[in-house]
Write a protein that holds these residues in place. Structure first.
Motif, PDB file in Angstrom:
ATOM      1  N   HIS A  97       0.849  -1.199   0.000  1.00 17.98           N
ATOM      2  CA  HIS A  97       0.000   0.000   0.000  1.00 17.98           C
ATOM      3  C   HIS A  97       0.874   1.233   0.000  1.00 17.98           C
ATOM      4  CE1 HIS A  97      -3.671  -2.346   0.652  1.00 17.98           C
ATOM      5  NE2 HIS A  97      -2.859  -3.156   1.276  1.00 17.98           N
ATOM      6  N   MET A  98       0.755   2.000  -1.086  1.00 19.34           N
ATOM      7  CA  MET A  98       1.683   3.104  -1.340  1.00 19.34           C
ATOM      8  C   MET A  98       1.003   4.462  -1.170  1.00 19.34           C
ATOM      9  SD  MET A  98       4.164   1.140  -2.278  1.00 19.34           S
ATOM     10  CE  MET A  98       5.354   2.403  -2.763  1.00 19.34           C
ATOM     11  N   LEU A  99       1.809   5.414  -0.772  1.00 23.43           N
ATOM     12  CA  LEU A  99       1.382   6.806  -0.803  1.00 23.43           C
ATOM     13  C   LEU A  99       2.586   7.592  -1.311  1.00 23.43           C
ATOM     14  CD1 LEU A  99      -1.034   8.685   0.007  1.00 23.43           C
ATOM     15  CD2 LEU A  99       0.153   9.031   2.175  1.00 23.43           C
ATOM     16  N   ASP A 100       2.434   8.232  -2.455  1.00 23.56           N
ATOM     17  CA  ASP A 100       3.523   9.019  -3.050  1.00 23.56           C
ATOM     18  C   ASP A 100       4.831   8.227  -3.133  1.00 23.56           C
ATOM     19  OD1 ASP A 100       1.728  11.079  -3.140  1.00 23.56           O
ATOM     20  OD2 ASP A 100       2.353  11.893  -1.204  1.00 23.56           O
TER      21      ASP A 100
ATOM     22  N   LEU B 267       6.149   3.195   0.764  1.00 21.88           N
ATOM     23  CA  LEU B 267       5.330   2.103   1.300  1.00 21.88           C
ATOM     24  C   LEU B 267       4.764   2.489   2.668  1.00 21.88           C
ATOM     25  CD1 LEU B 267       4.400  -0.851   0.864  1.00 21.88           C
ATOM     26  CD2 LEU B 267       6.449  -1.577   2.085  1.00 21.88           C
ATOM     27  N   GLN B 268       3.446   2.311   2.827  1.00 25.61           N
ATOM     28  CA  GLN B 268       2.780   2.651   4.089  1.00 25.61           C
ATOM     29  C   GLN B 268       2.327   1.417   4.854  1.00 25.61           C
ATOM     30  OE1 GLN B 268       2.890   5.853   4.889  1.00 25.61           O
ATOM     31  NE2 GLN B 268       3.829   6.182   2.881  1.00 25.61           N
ATOM     32  N   ALA B 269       1.937   0.383   4.109  1.00 30.69           N
ATOM     33  CA  ALA B 269       1.436  -0.823   4.765  1.00 30.69           C
ATOM     34  C   ALA B 269       1.632  -1.990   3.815  1.00 30.69           C
ATOM     35  CB  ALA B 269      -0.041  -0.668   5.120  1.00 30.69           C
ATOM     36  N   LEU B 270       1.675  -3.176   4.385  1.00 30.23           N
ATOM     37  CA  LEU B 270       1.881  -4.373   3.570  1.00 30.23           C
ATOM     38  C   LEU B 270       1.069  -5.519   4.164  1.00 30.23           C
ATOM     39  CD1 LEU B 270       5.182  -5.795   2.211  1.00 30.23           C
ATOM     40  CD2 LEU B 270       3.827  -7.227   3.712  1.00 30.23           C
ATOM     41  N   GLU B 271       0.409  -6.249   3.283  1.00 30.28           N
ATOM     42  CA  GLU B 271      -0.259  -7.478   3.714  1.00 30.28           C
ATOM     43  C   GLU B 271       0.454  -8.624   3.014  1.00 30.28           C
ATOM     44  OE1 GLU B 271      -4.853  -6.504   3.636  1.00 30.28           O
ATOM     45  OE2 GLU B 271      -3.738  -5.525   2.045  1.00 30.28           O
ATOM     46  N   GLY B 272       0.999  -9.539   3.761  1.00 32.13           N
ATOM     47  CA  GLY B 272       1.705 -10.666   3.179  1.00 32.13           C
ATOM     48  C   GLY B 272       0.960 -11.955   3.464  1.00 32.13           C
ATOM     49  N   ILE B 273       0.687 -12.716   2.430  1.00 33.28           N
ATOM     50  CA  ILE B 273       0.033 -14.004   2.600  1.00 33.28           C
ATOM     51  C   ILE B 273       1.055 -15.084   2.279  1.00 33.28           C
ATOM     52  CG2 ILE B 273      -1.738 -15.527   1.606  1.00 33.28           C
ATOM     53  CD1 ILE B 273      -3.154 -12.508   1.515  1.00 33.28           C
TER      54      ILE B 273
ATOM     55  N   GLN C  76      11.707   6.511  -0.695  1.00 33.81           N
ATOM     56  CA  GLN C  76      10.969   6.606  -1.955  1.00 33.81           C
ATOM     57  C   GLN C  76      11.393   5.445  -2.858  1.00 33.81           C
ATOM     58  OE1 GLN C  76      11.448  10.427  -3.664  1.00 33.81           O
ATOM     59  NE2 GLN C  76       9.566  10.293  -4.846  1.00 33.81           N
ATOM     60  N   VAL C  77      10.439   4.727  -3.416  1.00 34.69           N
ATOM     61  CA  VAL C  77      10.789   3.558  -4.219  1.00 34.69           C
ATOM     62  C   VAL C  77      10.102   3.587  -5.580  1.00 34.69           C
ATOM     63  CG1 VAL C  77      11.406   1.915  -2.423  1.00 34.69           C
ATOM     64  CG2 VAL C  77       9.012   2.274  -2.947  1.00 34.69           C
ATOM     65  N   ASN C  78      10.693   2.826  -6.484  1.00 31.68           N
ATOM     66  CA  ASN C  78      10.137   2.685  -7.818  1.00 31.68           C
ATOM     67  C   ASN C  78       9.081   1.573  -7.764  1.00 31.68           C
ATOM     68  OD1 ASN C  78       9.680   1.777 -10.414  1.00 31.68           O
ATOM     69  ND2 ASN C  78      11.745   2.302 -11.086  1.00 31.68           N
ATOM     70  N   THR C  79       7.832   1.914  -8.074  1.00 24.67           N
ATOM     71  CA  THR C  79       6.765   0.929  -7.895  1.00 24.67           C
ATOM     72  C   THR C  79       6.926  -0.280  -8.826  1.00 24.67           C
ATOM     73  OG1 THR C  79       5.406   2.311  -9.308  1.00 24.67           O
ATOM     74  CG2 THR C  79       5.016   2.463  -6.952  1.00 24.67           C
ATOM     75  N   ASP C  80       7.527  -0.075  -9.980  1.00 26.29           N
ATOM     76  CA  ASP C  80       7.730  -1.217 -10.892  1.00 26.29           C
ATOM     77  C   ASP C  80       8.639  -2.260 -10.258  1.00 26.29           C
ATOM     78  OD1 ASP C  80       6.165  -0.088 -12.776  1.00 26.29           O
ATOM     79  OD2 ASP C  80       7.824   0.825 -13.895  1.00 26.29           O
ATOM     80  N   SER C  81       9.661  -1.786  -9.541  1.00 27.44           N
ATOM     81  CA  SER C  81      10.580  -2.739  -8.925  1.00 27.44           C
ATOM     82  C   SER C  81       9.898  -3.503  -7.793  1.00 27.44           C
ATOM     83  CB  SER C  81      11.834  -2.029  -8.419  1.00 27.44           C
ATOM     84  OG  SER C  81      11.560  -1.362  -7.209  1.00 27.44           O
ATOM     85  N   LEU C  82       8.892  -2.895  -7.178  1.00 30.58           N
ATOM     86  CA  LEU C  82       8.184  -3.585  -6.096  1.00 30.58           C
ATOM     87  C   LEU C  82       7.380  -4.771  -6.633  1.00 30.58           C
ATOM     88  CD1 LEU C  82       6.797  -0.614  -3.962  1.00 30.58           C
ATOM     89  CD2 LEU C  82       8.851  -1.956  -3.571  1.00 30.58           C
ATOM     90  N   MET C  83       6.942  -4.637  -7.881  1.00 26.09           N
ATOM     91  CA  MET C  83       6.132  -5.722  -8.463  1.00 26.09           C
ATOM     92  C   MET C  83       6.999  -6.878  -8.933  1.00 26.09           C
ATOM     93  SD  MET C  83       3.054  -3.931 -10.541  1.00 26.09           S
ATOM     94  CE  MET C  83       3.650  -2.293 -10.847  1.00 26.09           C
ATOM     95  N   ASP C  84       8.282  -6.603  -9.111  1.00 28.73           N
ATOM     96  CA  ASP C  84       9.196  -7.620  -9.625  1.00 28.73           C
ATOM     97  C   ASP C  84       9.643  -8.536  -8.487  1.00 28.73           C
ATOM     98  OD1 ASP C  84      11.248  -9.117 -10.638  1.00 28.73           O
ATOM     99  OD2 ASP C  84      12.207  -7.449 -11.694  1.00 28.73           O
ATOM    100  N   GLU C  85       9.129  -9.759  -8.521  1.00 26.85           N
ATOM    101  CA  GLU C  85       9.400 -10.673  -7.407  1.00 26.85           C
ATOM    102  C   GLU C  85      10.853 -11.096  -7.301  1.00 26.85           C
ATOM    103  OE1 GLU C  85       6.390 -13.736  -6.383  1.00 26.85           O
ATOM    104  OE2 GLU C  85       5.773 -13.295  -8.437  1.00 26.85           O
ATOM    105  N   SER C  86      11.606 -10.889  -8.387  1.00 28.12           N
ATOM    106  CA  SER C  86      13.007 -11.308  -8.332  1.00 28.12           C
ATOM    107  C   SER C  86      13.851 -10.294  -7.548  1.00 28.12           C
ATOM    108  CB  SER C  86      13.563 -11.478  -9.742  1.00 28.12           C
ATOM    109  OG  SER C  86      13.612 -10.217 -10.377  1.00 28.12           O
ATOM    110  N   ILE C  87      13.277  -9.125  -7.261  1.00 31.29           N
ATOM    111  CA  ILE C  87      14.013  -8.108  -6.505  1.00 31.29           C
ATOM    112  C   ILE C  87      13.470  -8.069  -5.079  1.00 31.29           C
ATOM    113  CG2 ILE C  87      14.644  -5.652  -6.405  1.00 31.29           C
ATOM    114  CD1 ILE C  87      13.899  -5.456  -9.373  1.00 31.29           C
ATOM    115  N   PRO C  88      14.321  -8.288  -4.079  1.00 32.00           N
ATOM    116  CA  PRO C  88      13.825  -8.197  -2.706  1.00 32.00           C
ATOM    117  C   PRO C  88      13.323  -6.785  -2.414  1.00 32.00           C
ATOM    118  CG  PRO C  88      16.100  -9.040  -2.760  1.00 32.00           C
ATOM    119  CD  PRO C  88      15.767  -8.575  -4.138  1.00 32.00           C
TER     120      PRO C  88
END
Lengths: 106, 411
Positions: free
Chosen positions: B358-361, B364-370, B388-400
């Motif tokens: 869950h992002m704001l600007d 990362l503000q919150a995370l739900e992990g299943i 501040q992070v690049n949202t595309d990199s957050l979607m890439d599972e190969s990048i921690p």
């Protein structure tokens, strides 16, 4: 069987434990300070962090992915880090020595 | 500090952690821990899971073995209520007639299940689930094969549903909101849990308002507003919790859906602290006024109080986190999920392991992990550091998730 917990300054607390319990339970049941176990031994909170005495590393074994992830949250993570709630006390671990990190002492 | 020692009202996880923390830190005065229930301090989370299943007994719930308290010179008074506090004379009055003096007082009065004021709420076999006696009563009442109706699809309700459907009961969960776990989870996670429960045979019904519980002496059915009726042998109400602030209010402590405390857990009256479910505090990292019902909050506040009393450095503030185990699936939430954040999916929900970030600007503000423990751990760092992070990199599972890739300006 017996397990020895060392405080961060090296004071040993040797406690009696039963096979099948976890190292965290052995500490809690004997009132050893420095093992909190806030989540009740559920591998959820990383407040039962211990450093396994290098002599015992082989017998204690490796952390599971869930445990490894929690350990990663610890700033005092070391190669011999484990969560005491995930160390099941089997007969071969009689005499096990675990050191507790300073951060778990108030 | 006064010789009169520390009196802790409430022997749940917060109260127990204050007491053991003081003992461990070498506090020299007397430590008195007063609990309403007849048990030594115990963990509540397993009540809806291992305890109901029979995997965990009372011994296994205890925060410390009962002998611990005497060993550490903590006076544990069980089965006792505090009738009143006299801040002027630094004393509390117990319902057994005893009066205790304090140098410092700690309120850990917890919360209680919200009551549903509907017809039939007092029928036999209608329960709420907060303490050991509740859980034991539910366990005793559950027939081997029968119908359990749970009102409320929050953590307690869903965990109980998961435990009971595994035991072969017919389980229905009725929820007023449009989705399960509506107050704490995102729509993506709600949907995943609804599907998971339904696949296991739980009947989940959302958008229903329970009107009445039917039955003569014991409950026989649950009736909802549109006229539908669900037959029931046992009903459990799990519609949230209310902070126990009555005692605090009776002495004029400032309260607002929780006892108001500062960053060191001090209330508005000198020498009175508070910790746990009963408190409301501006969270040091999130800068939001929160009343949190969690083990982590209870123990963190308790340790803050110990540090403050013992003049030790204050523990570092942590991002609030929660967990829920249902079936074999672990949900870990870091931060507070809010609708104004932008959700990003990491991983494939169909695989059974994914996170919602869950992002704001771009932060990362919150995370739900299943079933996603590493995302949870690293996400907590990202939330706490507000990088501040690049949202595309957050979607890439190969990048921690952490450390995040350095932001580069494109073009």
């Amino acid at each position: 069987m017996q397990i020895t917990f060392l405080t961060f300054d090296g004071t040993p607390y040797t406690v009696d434990a039963d096979e099948g319990m976890t190292a965290m339970e052995a500490a809690i049941n004997n009132g050893v300070d420095g093992i909190e176990g806030d989540c009740g031994g559920n591998c959820n909170c990383a407040t039962c962090h211990v450093f396994v005495d290098p002599k015992w590393s082989g017998q204690v074994g490796e952390a599971s992915p869930m445990e490894e992830a929690l350990l990663a949250s610890r700033s005092d993570l070391a190669e011999n880090s484990r969560l005491a709630c995930q160390i099941e006390l089997v007969a071969e671990l009689d005499g096990l020595v675990l050191q507790m990190p300073e951060s778990q002492f108030i | 500090m006064s010789d009169a020692g520390v009196v802790i009202i409430g022997a749940g996880q917060a109260g127990a952690t204050v007491a053991s923390g003081l003992a461990q830190a070498g506090y020299q005065g007397s430590i008195t821990l007063i609990g309403e229930e007849s048990y030594a301090p115990y963990q509540r989370p397993p009540l809806s899971k291992g305890f109901i299943n029979g995997d965990t007994g009372i011994e296994g719930l205890l925060v410390k073995p009962e002998s611990y308290y005497a060993q550490k010179h903590i006076q544990l008074i069980k089965g006792c209520r505090v009738q009143s506090i006299q801040p002027g004379s630094y004393s509390v009055q117990l319902d057994n007639g005893e009066q205790l003096s304090y140098g410092s007082l700690v309120l850990c009065t917890g919360s209680r299940p919200r009551a549903l004021s509907i017809k039939g709420a007092d029928l036999k076999y209608v329960f709420s689930l907060r303490n050991i006696d509740d859980a034991q009563a539910i366990k005793d009442a559950l027939p081997e094969k029968g119908r359990l109706v749970i009102v409320g699809a929050g953590y307690v309700g869903l965990e109980l549903a998961a435990s009971c459907v595994k035991q072969g009961l017919t389980v229905t969960v009725l929820e007023r909101a449009a989705r399960v776990m509506e107050r704490s989870a995102s729509p993506q996670v709600s949907e995943h849990y609804r599907a998971m429960h339904e696949a296991a045979g739980v009947n989940i019904v959302c958008d229903v308002n329970v009107l009445a519980l039917q039955g003569e002496q014991q409950v026989t059915a649950v009736e909802v507003e549109d006229g539908r009726v669900w037959p029931a042998d046992v009903v459990v109400i799990g519609v949230g919790a209310v902070a126990n602030t009555e005692l605090a209010q009776s002495v004029g402590l400032q309260c607002d859906d929780g006892i108001l405390i500062d960053d060191q857990c001090r209330s508005s009256i000198e020498s009175i602290y508070a910790a746990g479910d009963c408190t409301r505090q501006t969270h040091a990292l999130l800068q939001k006024s929160l009343r949190l019902e969690s083990v982590q909050n209870a123990t963190a506040q308790a340790r803050m109080i110990v540090a403050h009393m013992m003049n030790k450095p204050a523990p570092r503030s942590e991002v609030p986190w929660f967990w829920s185990d249902q079936f074999d699936v672990r949900l870990q939430i870091a931060g507070i999920v809010q609708p104004d954040y932008t959700p990003i999916l990491r991983g494939d929900p169909d695989s059974g392991s994914f996170s919602v970030l869950h992002m704001l600007d771009d932060r990362l503000q919150a995370l739900e992990g299943i079933n996603r423990p590493m995302d949870f751990t690293l996400g907590r760092k990202l939330i706490s550091e507000q990088i501040q992070v690049n949202t595309d990199s957050l979607m890439d599972e190969s990048i921690p998730l952490y450390p995040p890739p350095v932001m580069t300006k494109s073009g």
